[in-house]
Design a protein around this motif. Structure first.
Motif, short mmCIF file in Angstrom:
data_model
loop_
_atom_site.label_atom_id
_atom_site.label_comp_id
_atom_site.label_asym_id
_atom_site.label_seq_id
_atom_site.Cartn_x
_atom_site.Cartn_y
_atom_site.Cartn_z
N GLY A 5 0.82 -1.20 0.00
CA GLY A 5 0.00 0.00 0.00
C GLY A 5 0.85 1.26 0.00
N PHE A 6 0.36 2.27 -0.67
CA PHE A 6 1.07 3.55 -0.78
C PHE A 6 0.13 4.69 -0.43
N GLU A 63 -8.11 2.49 4.94
CA GLU A 63 -8.37 2.04 3.57
C GLU A 63 -7.26 1.11 3.10
N LEU A 64 -6.02 1.41 3.46
CA LEU A 64 -4.92 0.53 3.07
C LEU A 64 -5.02 -0.82 3.75
N ARG A 65 -5.40 -0.83 5.02
CA ARG A 65 -5.56 -2.12 5.71
C ARG A 65 -6.62 -2.97 5.03
N ALA A 71 2.54 -4.05 3.69
CA ALA A 71 3.47 -2.99 4.07
C ALA A 71 2.93 -1.70 3.49
N VAL A 72 3.34 -0.59 4.07
CA VAL A 72 2.86 0.72 3.61
C VAL A 72 4.05 1.67 3.46
N VAL A 73 4.01 2.48 2.40
CA VAL A 73 5.05 3.48 2.17
C VAL A 73 4.38 4.84 1.96
N TRP A 74 4.85 5.83 2.68
CA TRP A 74 4.45 7.22 2.46
C TRP A 74 5.15 7.68 1.19
N GLN A 213 9.65 4.95 -8.64
CA GLN A 213 10.37 3.68 -8.82
C GLN A 213 10.91 3.16 -7.49
N VAL A 214 11.63 4.02 -6.74
CA VAL A 214 12.23 3.55 -5.49
C VAL A 214 11.16 3.30 -4.43
N THR A 215 10.05 4.03 -4.50
CA THR A 215 8.97 3.84 -3.54
C THR A 215 8.38 2.44 -3.66
N VAL A 216 8.15 2.00 -4.90
CA VAL A 216 7.63 0.65 -5.11
C VAL A 216 8.66 -0.39 -4.66
N TRP A 217 9.91 -0.18 -5.03
CA TRP A 217 10.98 -1.10 -4.63
C TRP A 217 11.04 -1.21 -3.11
N GLU A 218 10.90 -0.09 -2.41
CA GLU A 218 10.95 -0.09 -0.94
C GLU A 218 9.77 -0.86 -0.36
N GLY A 219 8.58 -0.65 -0.93
CA GLY A 219 7.43 -1.39 -0.44
C GLY A 219 7.59 -2.89 -0.61
N LEU A 220 8.10 -3.31 -1.75
CA LEU A 220 8.34 -4.73 -1.98
C LEU A 220 9.42 -5.26 -1.04
N ARG A 221 10.43 -4.45 -0.78
CA ARG A 221 11.48 -4.86 0.16
C ARG A 221 10.88 -5.10 1.54
N LEU A 222 10.02 -4.19 1.98
CA LEU A 222 9.38 -4.35 3.29
C LEU A 222 8.52 -5.62 3.34
#
Length: 240
Positions: A5-6, A63-65, A71-74, A213-222
């Motif tokens: 979730g973002f 809503e994200l839950r 995982a969630v990224v701001w 790009q890095v935001t999605v990568w970070e969410g997947l990493r989490l």
């Protein structure tokens, strides 16, 4: 299925997220975007502090839950680094508590992505005014990353940034590059870049990290996933 979730401020380049989802090599990833109320659309320190306040972020958490996010990224760079290194940590800790999920922000995504590439020296090509861009450089320095050059474009609103075309994004990256930089960073989630990462890297001959790009990568990493995406640049070029 891995769901991330973002929390995305307002409406500018949120269509990068479904585009990135399509560009990932795996089809078992779902990227869910929830929009936060930005208040005043301004790359100005006081407005950015309000945009990234705990109350504004917490409003989108339920809503994200419900989306099943793991995982969630701001998904905002300026609305996180403007709090400084320690304040940005406090921000994501509060978000994690509110969501009951692992949490991060785009600013930390950049720091983690630079380390993942094995880079230590970067150039920053920012859409922001000079004073806001300086906050990002300070954040990177606090992460142990050397900023060899930083270019600011003086754009005040996310709405304007969201209208930039491929040619304008390429011009920004070229203007911000530096011979000593091992990677070039474009830190604005309001900037459309998902379709251009491969072109940017081809033009500069080095890794390019862009905000969405890095935001999605970070969410997947989490979420414990490493997913390839051949059109998403060096950061997504391998899985290990």
């Amino acid at each position: 299925m891995t769901a991330v979730g973002f929390l995305y401020p307002g409406h500018s380049a949120e269509d990068d997220y479904p585009r990135i989802e399509m560009l990932l090599d795996d089809d078992d990833v779902r990227l869910s975007v929830v929009h936060t109320d930005i208040g005043e659309d301004a790359h100005r320190v006081d407005a950015l502090l309000e945009m990234g306040s705990p109350a504004r972020l917490a409003a989108g958490v339920e809503e994200l839950r419900l989306s099943g996010a793991e995982a969630v990224v701001w998904a905002c760079t300026s609305g996180s680094f403007v709090f400084g290194w320690d304040g940005a940590h406090d921000q994501v800790r509060a978000l994690a508590r509110a969501a009951g999920l692992p949490a991060s922000s785009t600013s930390f995504a950049f720091a983690h992505a630079v380390r993942d590439l094995g880079a230590t020296r970067v150039a920053v090509a920012a859409t922001y005014p000079d004073d806001v861009a300086a906050y990002f450089s300070d954040f990177l320095k606090a992460a142990g990353i050397e900023v060899v050059s930083a270019r600011a474009s003086g754009i005040v609103t996310a709405a304007e940034v969201g209208t930039w075309s491929r040619d304008e994004v390429l011009a920004l990256a070229r203007a911000g590059d530096h011979p000593d930089a091992e990677a070039v960073l474009l830190p604005d989630t309001a900037l459309h870049t998902a379709a251009y990462v491969a072109d940017l890297e081809a033009a500069l001959g080095k890794p390019v990290l862009t905000a969405n790009q890095v935001t999605v990568w970070e969410g997947l990493r989490l979420a414990g996933r490493r997913v390839r995406g051949r059109r998403l640049g060096t950061l997504f070029a391998r899985r290990d």
